[in-house]
Write an enzyme that holds these catalytic residues in place. Sequence first.
Site, PDB file in Angstrom:
ATOM      1  N   ASP A 202      -1.876   0.791  -9.824  1.00 25.67           N
ATOM      2  CA  ASP A 202      -1.621   1.385 -11.252  1.00 25.67           C
ATOM      3  C   ASP A 202      -1.930   2.681 -11.454  1.00 25.67           C
ATOM      4  OD1 ASP A 202      -0.547   0.713 -13.549  1.00 25.67           O
ATOM      5  OD2 ASP A 202      -2.110  -0.113 -14.647  1.00 25.67           O
TER       6      ASP A 202
ATOM      7  N   HIS B 254      -1.312   9.024 -23.493  1.00 22.18           N
ATOM      8  CA  HIS B 254      -2.134   7.798 -23.457  1.00 22.18           C
ATOM      9  C   HIS B 254      -3.543   8.253 -23.062  1.00 22.18           C
ATOM     10  CE1 HIS B 254      -3.217   3.790 -22.655  1.00 22.18           C
ATOM     11  NE2 HIS B 254      -3.481   4.120 -21.274  1.00 22.18           N
TER      12      HIS B 254
ATOM     13  N   GLU C  53       0.204  -3.224 -22.056  1.00 17.55           N
ATOM     14  CA  GLU C  53       0.657  -1.658 -21.536  1.00 17.55           C
ATOM     15  C   GLU C  53       1.813  -1.723 -21.246  1.00 17.55           C
ATOM     16  OE1 GLU C  53      -2.760  -0.289 -19.107  1.00 17.55           O
ATOM     17  OE2 GLU C  53      -3.702   0.143 -20.730  1.00 17.55           O
TER      18      GLU C  53
ATOM     19  N   GLU D  95       4.763  -0.046 -19.273  1.00 14.11           N
ATOM     20  CA  GLU D  95       4.670   0.739 -18.076  1.00 14.11           C
ATOM     21  C   GLU D  95       6.146   0.623 -17.360  1.00 14.11           C
ATOM     22  OE1 GLU D  95       1.444   0.711 -15.633  1.00 14.11           O
ATOM     23  OE2 GLU D  95      -0.027   0.145 -17.193  1.00 14.11           O
TER      24      GLU D  95
ATOM     25  N   ASP E 170       1.203  -4.466 -18.070  1.00 12.61           N
ATOM     26  CA  ASP E 170      -0.008  -4.482 -17.567  1.00 12.61           C
ATOM     27  C   ASP E 170      -1.037  -5.092 -18.704  1.00 12.61           C
ATOM     28  OD1 ASP E 170      -2.359  -4.185 -16.188  1.00 12.61           O
ATOM     29  OD2 ASP E 170      -2.735  -1.999 -16.519  1.00 12.61           O
TER      30      ASP E 170
ATOM     31  N   ARG F 143      -8.919  -5.423 -23.918  1.00  8.86           N
ATOM     32  CA  ARG F 143      -9.546  -4.306 -24.315  1.00  8.86           C
ATOM     33  C   ARG F 143     -11.173  -4.438 -24.371  1.00  8.86           C
ATOM     34  NH1 ARG F 143      -6.114  -0.713 -22.522  1.00  8.86           N
ATOM     35  NH2 ARG F 143      -3.904  -1.147 -23.325  1.00  8.86           N
TER      36      ARG F 143
ATOM     37  N   GLN G   3     -12.760  -5.094 -21.104  1.00  9.95           N
ATOM     38  CA  GLN G   3     -12.335  -3.519 -20.463  1.00  9.95           C
ATOM     39  C   GLN G   3     -13.474  -2.607 -20.677  1.00  9.95           C
ATOM     40  OE1 GLN G   3      -8.693  -1.892 -20.918  1.00  9.95           O
ATOM     41  NE2 GLN G   3      -9.131  -0.142 -19.908  1.00  9.95           N
TER      42      GLN G   3
ATOM     43  N   LYS H 186      -7.820  -6.645 -16.267  1.00  8.13           N
ATOM     44  CA  LYS H 186      -6.535  -6.417 -16.000  1.00  8.13           C
ATOM     45  C   LYS H 186      -5.828  -7.332 -15.009  1.00  8.13           C
ATOM     46  CE  LYS H 186      -6.379  -2.109 -17.784  1.00  8.13           C
ATOM     47  NZ  LYS H 186      -5.132  -1.700 -18.590  1.00  8.13           N
TER      48      LYS H 186
ATOM     49  N   THR I 191      -0.115  -9.346 -14.610  1.00  9.84           N
ATOM     50  CA  THR I 191       0.782  -8.340 -14.682  1.00  9.84           C
ATOM     51  C   THR I 191       2.165  -8.788 -14.762  1.00  9.84           C
ATOM     52  OG1 THR I 191      -0.823  -6.922 -13.430  1.00  9.84           O
ATOM     53  CG2 THR I 191       1.589  -5.948 -13.894  1.00  9.84           C
TER      54      THR I 191
ATOM     55  N   GLU J 206      -3.570   1.862 -29.052  1.00  6.78           N
ATOM     56  CA  GLU J 206      -3.339   3.184 -29.542  1.00  6.78           C
ATOM     57  C   GLU J 206      -2.253   2.937 -30.977  1.00  6.78           C
ATOM     58  OE1 GLU J 206      -1.720   3.835 -25.402  1.00  6.78           O
ATOM     59  OE2 GLU J 206      -1.788   5.968 -26.325  1.00  6.78           O
TER      60      GLU J 206
HETATM   61 CA    CA Z   1      -2.145   0.235 -17.012  1.00  9.49          CA
END
Ligand code: CA
Length: 432
Positions: free
Chosen positions: A141, A148, A214, A216, A248, A252, A255, A268, A272, A379
């Site tokens: 990834d 971002h 996420e 993506e 993804d 948080r 993480q 993560k 996915t 975000e």
């Molecule tokens: Ca990612």
Amino acid sequence: MSALSDLQATLDPSRRSWVESANHSTNDFSIQNLPFGIFSDARNSARRAGVAIGDEIVDLDALQAAGLLSVAQERVFAHDTLNDFIALGRDAWRSVRIQLSDLLARDTATLRDDAALRSAVLVRQADAQLHLPLQIPGYSDFYSSKEHATNVGSMFRDPKNALLPNWLEMPIAYNGRASSVVVSGTPVRRPNGQLKLPDQERPVFGACRKLDIELETGFVIGSGNALGEPIACEDAEAHIFGMVLLNDWSARDIQQWEYVPLGPFNAKTFATTISPWIVTLDALEPFRVAQPVQDPQPLAYLRHEGRHAFDISLEVKLRPQSASEASTITRTNFRHMYWTMAQQLAHHTVSGCNTRVGDLVGSGTISGPTADSFGSLLELTWNGKNPLALKEGGTRSFIEDGDELTLAGWCQGDGYRVGFGPCVGEIQPALK
Ligand code: CA
């Protein structure tokens, strides 16, 4: 006609299909698209390869059995993944695309006027189940959206030095977890893990409190490289079979505690989600656009001439369990990505790392330049400080149990669409 002009004809924006649903300007699966997937249905529970057209699926194994699809390998579509077909190489993918485009075109009578044949090779999407289309040997990834990376760097480190010095020099990435890639529609369980609360010295163990998406895309390796033999940037796109949407999922709080010094791990690895249809690079060709200007100029091994970004509209919807309608929480576009897929693949292999058919490579969260175009709740809500208002009342800082998140992506042509189909996941409560 040459093979190349035949391929060009599959992109003709005026081409229409006798499968009428494919001709609606907002149907993801126009005759210009022809994405590959794996499906089964009530009539035949065997998993096999298909191509989406409008509201239908063309059963490629049945089409080959009927003698209407010429491919070098017998029964290559009668497998539970696309890997063996993809391994036949780009000429084979293109040949199938050209043959299908011709068979499905409005003026071609072969299937159109033969009800028995049609019923043998067409399956309604509503009657089919879609499966993970690949056996995925490896998943990496990237982190290639400048917006971002700037947003996350501002939040977690220092707004004045949001981008670390290496970010503008290379497409940053980590090796992800292939075993937990799931197809759209698979429920996702909220992970448990270590959480470091600001007012306590030691971490606690418990359910993630800051579960996020996420937004993506991912690309699928169509022809790999041998160990020790890098792929040149100029050659990289020829190694890509196609693209999917990719969520993804990210914890948080887990993480933030675990990511120094080696990057995300449990935050993560729990799931996915990818969309079930793989849209080929050939189908995306008319939507090729210039990538953002890169300053400083990248090192020589990351340079390529021409245009290598793609104009793919993206959006995310959130629907709480109790709500009848979903709220759109972001809209953005793949074209904003700073590093291109070709640069990502060149960088991935420059050390000599090999790639294999079916490998999945994530783009990194795709955030646009404005506050309503960010690709994660982290975000969009600025780490929970500014909760989003939902359509039917209530707000969200992060994902709650029962929430259903849907990614959508499409290229809008003149009167037709090359889309990905939805990439959906619903969150289940954590294990007690
Ligand atoms: Ca990612």
